[in-house]
Design an enzyme around this catalytic site. Structure first.
Site, PDB file in Angstrom:
ATOM      1  N   LEU A  81      -3.219   1.982  11.185  1.00  0.00           N
ATOM      2  CA  LEU A  81      -4.128   1.180  10.372  1.00  0.00           C
ATOM      3  C   LEU A  81      -3.884   1.374   8.882  1.00  0.00           C
ATOM      4  O   LEU A  81      -4.236   0.505   8.080  1.00  0.00           O
ATOM      5  CB  LEU A  81      -5.592   1.537  10.692  1.00  0.00           C
ATOM      6  CG  LEU A  81      -6.113   1.156  12.069  1.00  0.00           C
ATOM      7  CD1 LEU A  81      -7.534   1.669  12.248  1.00  0.00           C
ATOM      8  CD2 LEU A  81      -6.065  -0.353  12.272  1.00  0.00           C
ATOM      9  N   GLY A 116      -1.659  11.588   4.489  1.00  0.00           N
ATOM     10  CA  GLY A 116      -1.942  11.403   5.902  1.00  0.00           C
ATOM     11  C   GLY A 116      -1.880   9.948   6.302  1.00  0.00           C
ATOM     12  O   GLY A 116      -1.378   9.102   5.564  1.00  0.00           O
ATOM     13  N   VAL A 156      -3.935   6.767   8.998  1.00  0.00           N
ATOM     14  CA  VAL A 156      -5.082   6.366   9.809  1.00  0.00           C
ATOM     15  C   VAL A 156      -4.550   5.559  10.990  1.00  0.00           C
ATOM     16  O   VAL A 156      -3.758   4.625  10.816  1.00  0.00           O
ATOM     17  CB  VAL A 156      -6.090   5.533   8.995  1.00  0.00           C
ATOM     18  CG1 VAL A 156      -7.276   5.132   9.867  1.00  0.00           C
ATOM     19  CG2 VAL A 156      -6.573   6.316   7.780  1.00  0.00           C
ATOM     20  N   ASP A 170     -13.069   7.016  -6.839  1.00  0.00           N
ATOM     21  CA  ASP A 170     -11.780   6.460  -6.398  1.00  0.00           C
ATOM     22  C   ASP A 170     -11.926   5.008  -5.960  1.00  0.00           C
ATOM     23  O   ASP A 170     -11.301   4.586  -4.996  1.00  0.00           O
ATOM     24  CB  ASP A 170     -11.215   7.307  -5.256  1.00  0.00           C
ATOM     25  CG  ASP A 170      -9.701   7.155  -5.118  1.00  0.00           C
ATOM     26  OD1 ASP A 170      -9.058   6.666  -6.065  1.00  0.00           O
ATOM     27  OD2 ASP A 170      -9.166   7.533  -4.053  1.00  0.00           O
TER      28      ASP A 170
END
Length: 344
Positions: free
Chosen positions: A68, A74, A76, A183
């Site tokens: 995704l 990292g 998702v 952010d």
């Protein structure tokens, strides 16, 4: 169009000063106290979450369906529970780039925010594998907002107002918990449907308690508030406050309405577009309107001027957007051309 947020170094929440109503850098003692309480609550939640981590390989419990999203630290994944078949989003952070504390912090911020219609729902399941840390959230399947913003066009006005309203509500919810999101950008706004009727804020790795001391360590970007670009009032940095998010929301709304940034950096000496904006804001004269702002209505001008005030204490809160919903934010094509012709 929007790029990645520059990194700044988080430090401890500033201590409340005694003997006056004002704390550090014009934050009141009450505001600093709110940030300290949020920090302590997160520390307690992190200690508990560290004890309840599920230690297993992700593949033992969940089957990967498709990616995704992907970031520096990292990724998702859309996964399904192997026994129940439930679809879930799994955020997986490599141990090579993320500490246990960093993982627990982001995991617990999401949990602490509870349920809000414009914030991705976090589930209380954290997983430690041999090479990664992971946690689970609701799956949002239509990508992020940047894929919906047409360059030099933006979004249709109704969609822009819906997105702005929902994001302002999400940020207000975060602020009510004594936190600053820090952010806001299209990549961190997930879209729930093809028509862009509903959006949700995600990714809380940069979220910090109000009053946390921060320094800007990389070059500023359009979303960076000007007070972070100035020399900090203390060697450790600037005590942050929700006004940082109000600035970023103003820049994002401008992008939604125009499809481009109002400036590259909020620095007069480095960016003539920002200098032109400050001149126009100071004079209020139609002939000083910068070219990027042609096509916006007086209502949009007023909204954005309030959110983009260079002085954080005068900057309007994110909730100010509610007074402008339902009003036109873009000039009709003929009106915009007429404004260009007469210099107003």
């Amino acid at each position: 169009m929007p790029g990645k947020q520059s990194e700044d170094r988080p430090l401890e929440v500033a201590a409340v000063e005694d003997g006056g109503d004002e704390g550090l850098a014009s934050l009141t003692a009450e505001e600093l106290q709110q940030g300290q309480e949020a920090a302590l609550a997160l520390e307690d939640m992190m200690a508990l979450s560290a004890q309840t981590l599920v230690r297993t390989e992700v593949e033992e419990l969940y089957e990967e369906v498709r990616p995704l999203g992907q970031g520096r630290f990292g990724r998702v994944l859309l996964v399904t529970h192997r026994q129940k078949g439930t679809p879930l989003a799994l955020k997986q952070l490599s141990k090579n780039s993320t500490s246990l504390r960093g993982f627990l912090y982001e995991f617990c911020v999401g949990l602490a925010l509870g349920k809000h219609p414009a914030i991705v729902v976090a589930y209380g399941i954290g997983i430690e594998s041999a090479a990664s840390y992971s946690f689970l959230t609701e799956p949002i399947l239509h990508g992020d907002l940047i894929t919906f913003i047409q360059p030099k066009v933006g979004l249709p006005q109704p969609a822009a107002q819906r997105c702005a309203s929902q994001l302002a509500s999400a940020l207000g919810h975060i602020h009510s918990h004594g936190l600053v999101y820090r952010d806001l950008k299209p990549e961190n706004v997930l879209v729930c449907d093809p028509a862009c009727l509903r959006v949700k804020l995600t990714d809380f790795g940069h979220t910090r308690p109000r009053g946390t001391l921060l320094r800007l360590t990389g070059p500023p970007i359009p979303y960076t508030a000007p007070e972070l670009c100035a020399p900090p009032p203390f060697p450790e940095g600037l005590p942050i406050q929700p006004a940082l998010d109000a600035w970023a929301l103003g820049v994002l709304i401008f992008c939604l309405l125009t499809g481009y940034f109002p400036w590259d950096q909020p620095l007069v000496q480095a960016d003539p577009f920002f200098e032109d904006f400050l001149i126009w804001q100071a004079s209020g004269q139609p002939q000083d309107r910068p070219q990027p702002w042609f096509g916006l209505t007086p209502a949009a001008d007023s909204l954005l001027w309030g959110l983009l005030d260079p002085h954080p204490r005068r900057r309007n809160p994110v909730s100010s957007i509610q007074g402008y919903l339902g009003q036109p934010w873009r000039q009709r094509q003929g009106e915009a051309e007429e404004l260009r012709d007469d210099g107003s």
